[in-house]
Structures are given as structure tokens and as C-alpha cells.
Design an enzyme around this catalytic site. Structure first.
Site, mmCIF file in Angstrom:
data_model
loop_
_atom_site.group_PDB
_atom_site.id
_atom_site.type_symbol
_atom_site.label_atom_id
_atom_site.label_comp_id
_atom_site.label_asym_id
_atom_site.label_seq_id
_atom_site.Cartn_x
_atom_site.Cartn_y
_atom_site.Cartn_z
ATOM 1 N N GLY A 129 0.805 -1.214 0.000
ATOM 2 C CA GLY A 129 0.000 0.000 0.000
ATOM 3 C C GLY A 129 0.835 1.260 0.000
ATOM 4 C CD GLU A 138 -14.335 0.153 -0.631
ATOM 5 O OE1 GLU A 138 -15.405 -0.493 -0.709
ATOM 6 O OE2 GLU A 138 -13.734 0.350 0.437
ATOM 7 C CB VAL A 167 5.379 0.339 -2.710
ATOM 8 C CG1 VAL A 167 5.989 0.401 -4.105
ATOM 9 C CG2 VAL A 167 6.451 -0.034 -1.686
#
Length: 329
Positions: free
Chosen positions: A77, A281, A79
Site C-alpha cells: 500500500g 474496494e 509503495v
């Protein structure tokens, strides 16, 4: 940009770190600062990510403050947030892998080796890479919808800490027999393909966790996205796919390959989705397009080898010496 020029002044750099991934943040900061100082670099500016902002705002702040290289320290996340912020700029990204996933680090051959990551950064061998874009988010390795995101969602942080990347195999086994999704896959302007698929992957480079090479022909700077549609229906199909991948055979059964500059995937129901090993999501669709040459990335060797991990082992040895020298200064 070229890693062979030693006459250039040391660059201004920043470190974007996820503090949750570091057991001893003060010790980690000393190691990084000392190694950069031993290489003749000025002390970097440090930015810590938060739950609300996993690195996008911090990286943009670093660019605005004049950083020429941003060192991303965290999991997938962190990176990916740095990739999104740096795409389209002339500021280079270096990866100091932490955590267990680290898809981009795996494609650089760095695994969880801090010393190797530091060495790759200070040698300043860089390549301009393509990135994929999904809306306003970017990915450097791959996006996925279906089984690949499902196994990420089904793997706990505790299991990852205990087992490392093999924890994802535990998550995979739980979902092997789930029913497939009905998908429509539109490659550029061609008529849509309709399949019963377990996963659709859109890749810029081809390695998965553990260094498994899923897409042998994927190149990071060829201006194309490689699209893989996986259609296994039985346990035997999964085993045949795994055998072909681990044995590096040319053709992988139950996997169709395409190339695209833009790909649109639409499913009959909401599916888990991921970008560079980081869950986003769930949704019924995923549209990705290529942004050619959008990212400067620090790599073990700057030549145009399709494998970004070339020279990684040698860089790890040089990095170990750099960190050891820094400790004795």
C-alpha cells in the site's frame, strides 16, 4: 538517468515510511541515515504515513519540497501510494521493502532486504517504466479482479507475519473451489470476450509473491499491458497451472493471454479487486490503461533487460558492505 555517473552531486531525498511496519523506527531511521551518509548523501527528510493517508500526500509534499528521490519504506500500500504520486514527475522512486507482500520489490529481486534496497538507491541506476492507471490510482506491477484479490483478502496479517509470503498459499487453498465469475473483457476497441473466469490480471511486469513468474513476456517499458484470463474449473486445472508456472513452461493451461493499451473488465457480480497486491474496494468492473514511461524507478541494473531483478544478488552483497561500513563510521 544513469547509475554510472559518479560526478553528479548527491541528490536531495525523502523517506516515506509506514511506521506500523517497523518494530524499531528509531533504529531503522539511524540505519538508513547512516548508510546514505556513508554514500555521501545529505540527511533525508522523513515522512510517516497514517491510516488516513498511506503515502500519497506525504510523497506529494516531498516532491513539492524539492526531493529528487523518494525512498518508499513499507508494504504494497505504501509503495503504490508513492507510485501514484510520482507518476508523471521526474522524481525517482526507490523501494526499501518492509512487510510480507511487496510485489514491486519482488520484481526488483529485493525481497525484504533493506541493505539491497539502499544500495540500489545510492547507485542511482534508474529506468523509466510504464505504469497502469485505474481511475486516479496507479500500479507498477499488476491489477487484478477475482481470485487473486480474494486470496489477499483471505490472508490475515497475523498469518503473513508468521509465515511470510507462503501465507498467501493458505489463503489460496480456501478459495480454489469457489464458483467462477462471468466476465466480459474488452481489449482496446475489439469486441468483448465473454468467459467464465476465476481471475483476470492486468500486468505491467510478471512476478507474483515468492518470485513466481506468471507472465514471462511482460516487459516494464514496452507501452503495453499484459492481460491474463484464468479459467480453471477443477482442482486438476489448478495443479496443472501451478506445475506449468513453477516449471517455467512456455504455455500455462487454462490461461489466455492478451496485450492491450486499455482493458475493461465487467463481472456479473461484485468482485474483490487489487492493485499491486493492495486491496481496493470491491466492484463489478475494473478499467485499466497504460501510461507509458510515467515513472522513474531505481533498479539493480539500468539496462533494458525485461527482468528488473537482474544484478539484484550482487547489489545485496554491495549493500551489506555499505551498511556495515556505515555502522563503523
Amino acid at each position: 538517468m544513469d547509475g554510472a555517473d559518479d560526478e553528479r552531486p548527491a541528490p536531495r531525498c525523502a523517506v516515506v515510511v509506514n511506521p506500523v511496519k517497523v518494530a524499531d523506527l528509531d533504529g531503522f531511521r539511524r540505519t538508513v541515515n547512516d548508510a546514505l551518509a556513508a554514500a555521501g548523501w545529505p540527511e533525508p527528510v522523513w515522512y510517516e504515513t497514517t491510516v488516513e493517508d498511506p503515502g500519497l500526500g506525504q510523497t506529494r509534499e516531498a516532491v513539492g519540497a524539492g526531493a529528487e528521490i523518494v525512498l518508499a519504506c513499507g508494504g504494497d500500500g505504501t509503495v503504490r501510494a508513492c507510485v501514484t504520486a510520482l507518476a508523471g514527475t521526474d522524481v525517482a522512486l526507490a523501494v526499501l521493502p518492509l512487510g510480507t507482500g511487496n510485489l514491486l520489490a519482488a520484481n526488483l529481486g529485493l525481497r525484504d532486504d533493506l541493505a539491497a534496497g539502499l544500495e540500489v538507491a545510492v547507485e542511482r541506476g534508474t529506468r523509466r517504466l510504464d505504469v497502469g492507471a485505474v481511475g486516479d490510482q496507479c500500479f507498477a506491477v499488476m491489477a487484478g479482479m477475482g481470485f487473486d484479490a480474494q486470496l489477499l483478502d483471505g490472508t490475515s496479517e497475523r498469518t503473513k507475519r508468521r509465515l511470510g509470503w507462503p501465507a498467501y498459499l493458505v489463503g489460496a487453498v480456501r478459495h480454489l473451489r469457489d464458483r467462477p465469475m462471468r466476465v466480459s473483457v474488452r481489449i482496446d476497441d475489439r469486441p468483448p470476450l465473454r468467459r467464465r473466469a476465476r481471475s483476470v490480471l492486468v500486468a505491467n511486469v510478471g512476478r507474483l509473491q515468492g518470485g513466481v513468474r506468471l507472465l514471462a513476456d511482460a516487459e516494464p517499458d514496452d507501452g503495453w499491458l499484459d492481460v491474463a484470463v484464468l479459467t480453471p474449473r477443477t482442482l486438476g486445472h489448478w495443479l496443472a497451472m501451478a506445475w506449468a508456472l513453477l516449471g517455467r513452461r512456455g504455455r500455462v493451461p487454462r490461461m489466455e493471454l492478451f496485450r492491450a493499451r486499455r482493458v475493461e473488465i465487467v463481472s456479473d457480480r461484485a468482485q474483490p479487486r487489487e492493485l499491486d497486491g493492495d486491496l481496493i474496494e470491491p466492484g463489478r468492473s475494473l478499467t485499466a490503461e497504460i501510461r507509458p514511461g510515467a515513472l522513474w524507478l531505481c533498479v539493480p541494473r539500468p539496462e533494458r533487460d525485461p527482468d528488473l531483478a537482474v544484478d539484484a544478488d550482487a547489489a545485496a552483497e554491495r549493500g551489506a558492505r555499505l551498511v556495515e561500513e556505515a555502522r563503523h563510521e
